[in-house]
Design an enzyme around this catalytic site. Structure first.
Site, PDB file in Angstrom:
ATOM      1  N   ASP A  11       0.473  -1.285   0.257  1.00  0.00           N
ATOM      2  CA  ASP A  11      -0.188  -0.244  -0.029  1.00  0.00           C
ATOM      3  C   ASP A  11       1.030   1.313  -0.342  1.00  0.00           C
ATOM      4  O   ASP A  11       2.292   0.988   0.041  1.00  0.00           O
ATOM      5  CB  ASP A  11      -1.164  -0.185   1.034  1.00  0.00           C
ATOM      6  CG  ASP A  11      -2.120   1.220   2.131  1.00  0.00           C
ATOM      7  OD1 ASP A  11      -2.523   1.540   0.437  1.00  0.00           O
ATOM      8  OD2 ASP A  11      -2.058   1.741   2.743  1.00  0.00           O
ATOM      9  N   ASP A  13      -0.032   4.286   1.092  1.00  0.00           N
ATOM     10  CA  ASP A  13      -0.164   6.299   1.901  1.00  0.00           C
ATOM     11  C   ASP A  13      -0.360   5.409   3.061  1.00  0.00           C
ATOM     12  O   ASP A  13      -0.955   3.987   4.129  1.00  0.00           O
ATOM     13  CB  ASP A  13      -1.843   6.986   2.079  1.00  0.00           C
ATOM     14  CG  ASP A  13      -1.775   7.562   0.768  1.00  0.00           C
ATOM     15  OD1 ASP A  13      -0.293   8.069   0.294  1.00  0.00           O
ATOM     16  OD2 ASP A  13      -2.888   8.435   0.384  1.00  0.00           O
ATOM     17  N   VAL A  49      -9.643   3.495   1.430  1.00  0.00           N
ATOM     18  CA  VAL A  49     -10.611   3.569   0.654  1.00  0.00           C
ATOM     19  C   VAL A  49     -10.342   4.611  -0.412  1.00  0.00           C
ATOM     20  O   VAL A  49      -9.870   4.974  -0.163  1.00  0.00           O
ATOM     21  CB  VAL A  49     -11.709   3.553   1.285  1.00  0.00           C
ATOM     22  CG1 VAL A  49     -11.979   1.855   2.335  1.00  0.00           C
ATOM     23  CG2 VAL A  49     -12.160   4.443   1.889  1.00  0.00           C
ATOM     24  N   SER A 118      -5.013   4.706  -4.397  1.00  0.00           N
ATOM     25  CA  SER A 118      -5.162   6.987  -4.727  1.00  0.00           C
ATOM     26  C   SER A 118      -4.826   6.036  -5.650  1.00  0.00           C
ATOM     27  O   SER A 118      -4.115   5.561  -6.530  1.00  0.00           O
ATOM     28  CB  SER A 118      -4.315   7.335  -3.538  1.00  0.00           C
ATOM     29  OG  SER A 118      -2.872   8.136  -4.263  1.00  0.00           O
ATOM     30  N   ASN A 120      -3.810   9.331  -6.501  1.00  0.00           N
ATOM     31  CA  ASN A 120      -2.201  10.107  -7.313  1.00  0.00           C
ATOM     32  C   ASN A 120      -0.666   9.152  -7.084  1.00  0.00           C
ATOM     33  O   ASN A 120      -0.103   9.588  -6.801  1.00  0.00           O
ATOM     34  CB  ASN A 120      -2.523  11.103  -6.590  1.00  0.00           C
ATOM     35  CG  ASN A 120      -3.189  12.410  -6.610  1.00  0.00           C
ATOM     36  OD1 ASN A 120      -3.573  12.717  -7.326  1.00  0.00           O
ATOM     37  ND2 ASN A 120      -4.302  12.856  -5.538  1.00  0.00           N
TER      38      ASN A 120
END
Length: 224
Positions: A11, A13, A49, A118, A120
């Protein structure tokens, strides 16, 4: 037969970089423009999420009714504020221990992917200068179903041509841990073991993780 890790899926973040405070600031700012506030406890629901799910949670929390067009505008506004906050992010913001871990994994020819909700993710990875470590990047732009649906992790495994049972996922959010387990993958929680109770094992961060330690834990555990 000893089980071997063939791929790591990260993951982003809270695992590779700490952007949660910027997400929280953006969501808090958005809620305040809608006439209410959110706290850090509520913010736990927003971790891991999709942006669309977050908007639904925010709107429901404020007991508001919004059309899909209005929700899309709110999501765009939140992202605009978030991009402002992260404009100065660079390799110095990569979390402690992550860079050396990525370098070690690369030297051992372990495949690596990012599996993030994300949209981003590619921008952040580029700004941090770590894109080259990853064999696949699966983000919110390339999936239909957000975590806790396992799609993001299954797609990452597929893109690396590795079976889910030979993948190890690093996650810091409850929804992500659930997604990893639903994908049939071994999951390492990064953070609070009480919050990430579904994870197979938890560490406070990468400063306390070694590839050898993970291989030993993985080979002596049954995933599922």
């Amino acid at each position: 037969m000893e089980r071997k890790i063939e791929a790591y899926i990260f993951d982003m973040d809270g695992v590779l970089v700490s952007t949660e405070k910027y997400h929280f600031a953006s969501w808090k700012r958005l809620a305040e423009t809608l006439g209410f506030s959110i706290d850090e406890e509520f913010n736990e629901q927003l971790k891991g999420v999709s942006r669309a799910v977050c908007i639904d949670l925010i709107v429901a929390h404020g007991n508001l009714q919004k059309s899909q067009e209005e929700k899309d505008m709110l999501a765009a506004q939140k992202n605009e504020w978030f991009l402002e906050y992260i404009s100065e992010i660079s390799q110095k913001d990569v979390l402690q221990g992550v860079l050396s871990f990525l370098q070690s994994a690369k030297q051992k020819n372990i495949k690596m992917a990012v599996g993030s909700a994300s949209k981003n993710a590619p921008l952040l990875l580029q700004k941090m200068g770590i894109t080259h470590f990853f064999d696949a990047i699966v983000d919110g732009n390339s999936i239909t179903n957000a975590k806790p649906n396992p799609e993001v992790f299954l797609k990452a495994a597929q893109n690396m041509n590795v079976s889910p049972q030979k993948c190890l996922v690093f996650e810091d959010a409850q929804s992500g841990v659930t997604a990893a387990k639903r994908a049939g993958m071994f999951c390492v929680g990064i953070g609070n073991s009480e919050i990430l109770s579904e994870a197979d094992v938890c560490f406070p961060g990468f400063a306390t993780i070694s590839i050898e330690k993970l291989e030993d834990i993985f080979s002596n555990n049954t995933c599922g």
